[in-house]
Scaffold this active site. Structure first.
Site: not given
Ligand code: TTP
Ligand code: MG
Length: 361
Positions: A4, A104-105
């Site tokens: 992730d 992003d996963e």
């Molecule tokens: P996530 O992987 O949930 O969050 P992140 O990468 O920003 O943070 P981390 O993994 O370090 O906890 O989500 C990936 C991307 O998706 C995030 O950068 C932005 C987008 N996103 C939104 O636009 N709205 C949201 O509510 C969430 C959870 C994510």
């Molecule tokens: Mg992330």
């Protein structure tokens, strides 16, 4: 493994502007009604210290970050997609099978690669992190586990830049103290319902009578909750196919019908695409251009080749011809241009090694 990418949209912004790194960074989805209406898409970890995170209103984020050097930026999805594609392609190379979920996963099945050893899996995860940090300047968290469910929760337990390994014999110990809502499928409503049953942790749920769970939540969910809480998950990592085209699009410095200005831009895009073709070792059989006009209408033209090619000159020539032809057929000024190659194929199928032309005995 579950990978992730850390604070992804905000990390992308830091990548193109490293001076952001020591400031709180907030990526916002601006609804446009007033200057501050909209919600936080994500924020870097510095901003998270001020309780700024995905989903909260922008005005609240602004208030919480008052007096700091916080930087607010709008979502630039196209750019994040490019960084994501590049990173995912790099990750794919380390896995027996690879499944991207979201921007992003990704899940990587590495069972064969590490011959079932969790020690080797940990080393591999560290190597992937180091390689990708060095090559692409991207950081991420990894969870390693005996299945997707455990890998995902392991990854979530240590962020950012985390590496968490949960071996099969550690699963129960790892899961049981965690709150039930860490399981996929346990949202706020279900968690509240479970709380009335005195189920707060995954351990509570694991020990709860499965028949009762079925009575309360129905057969499918009841059985799923029981298995999930016990760390049981047999979902395979499902190979997702690589993108079948490569495209780049960009806004021109000014709206124009000047062929030189347009070709200057398409040449850049073409070179960029060609780099990616080489990197991925693929050829193309179709070339297209996209033009977005000042009235925002979208037009495209394409040409199919007789044989697959991977040559920059051929690509540039076709893009130039298509652009010139399109200009002659249209009247409005162009605002954005794009280039796309498709019908991609693996390079070895077109360019045989020299030795293959030698007669074999
Ligand atoms: P996530 O992987 O949930 O969050 P992140 O990468 O920003 O943070 P981390 O993994 O370090 O906890 O989500 C990936 C991307 O998706 C995030 O950068 C932005 C987008 N996103 C939104 O636009 N709205 C949201 O509510 C969430 C959870 C994510
Ligand atoms: Mg992330």
């Amino acid at each position: 493994m579950l990978v992730d990418l850390d604070y992804f949209f905000a990390q992308c912004e830091e990548l193109r502007n490293p001076t952001l790194k020591d400031k709180p960074v907030v990526i916002g989805v601006y609804s446009g009604r007033t200057e501050n209406s909209g919600a936080v898409s994500t924020a870097n970890y510095l901003a998270r210290k001020y309780r700024v995170k995905s989903g909260i209103p922008l005005f609240l984020a602004k208030r919480r970050l008052e007096g700091t050097e916080a930087v607010f930026l709008p979502v630039d999805y196209e750019f994040y997609r490019q960084i994501s594609d590049k990173t995912m392609r790099a990750l794919r190379g380390y896995a027996d099978s690879f499944e991207q979920v979201g921007i992003d996963e990704a899940y990587l099945d590495v069972t064969q690669k590490v011959q079932g050893s969790f020690e080797a899996a940990k080393d591999l995860a560290q190597k992937i992190k180091d390689d990708i940090k060095n090559q692409h300047k991207i950081t991420f968290s990894v969870g390693v586990g005996p299945n997707k469910l455990v890998a995902k929760i392991a990854c979530d337990s240590q962020k950012p830049n985390g590496l968490t390994v949960v071996k099969p014999e550690e699963v129960a110990f790892f899961l049981s103290p965690l709150p039930v809502d860490r399981l996929i499928g346990v949202g706020r409503k279900i968690a509240a319902k479970m709380e009335t049953l005195r189920i707060k942790t995954i351990g509570d749920l694991a020990g709860y009578d499965v028949q009762k769970l079925v009575e309360i939540f129905g057969k499918n969910l009841g059985v799923y909750f029981h298995n999930a809480a016990n760390g049981i998950d047999n979902e395979p990592v499902q190979e997702t196919s690589e993108a079948e085209s490569i495209s780049r699009i960009s806004t021109l410095k000014e709206n124009t019908r000047d062929l030189t200005l347009i070709l200057e831009k398409t040449d850049q895009l073409t070179e960029d695409i060609h780099k990616e073709l080489l990197q991925r070792n693929v050829s193309f059989k179709q070339v297209g251009i996209i033009a977005i006009m000042t009235d925002l209408s979208i037009h495209s033209r394409s040409q199919t080749l007789e044989k697959p090619a991977n040559d920059l000159e051929i690509l540039r020539k076709i893009v130039r011809e298509l652009s010139e032809k399109f200009l002659n057929e249209s009247e409005l000024e162009i605002r954005r241009v794009g280039v796309k190659v498709s019908r991609l194929g693996k390079e070895e199928t077109i360019q045989k090694p020299l030795t293959s032309f030698f007669p074999t005995k």
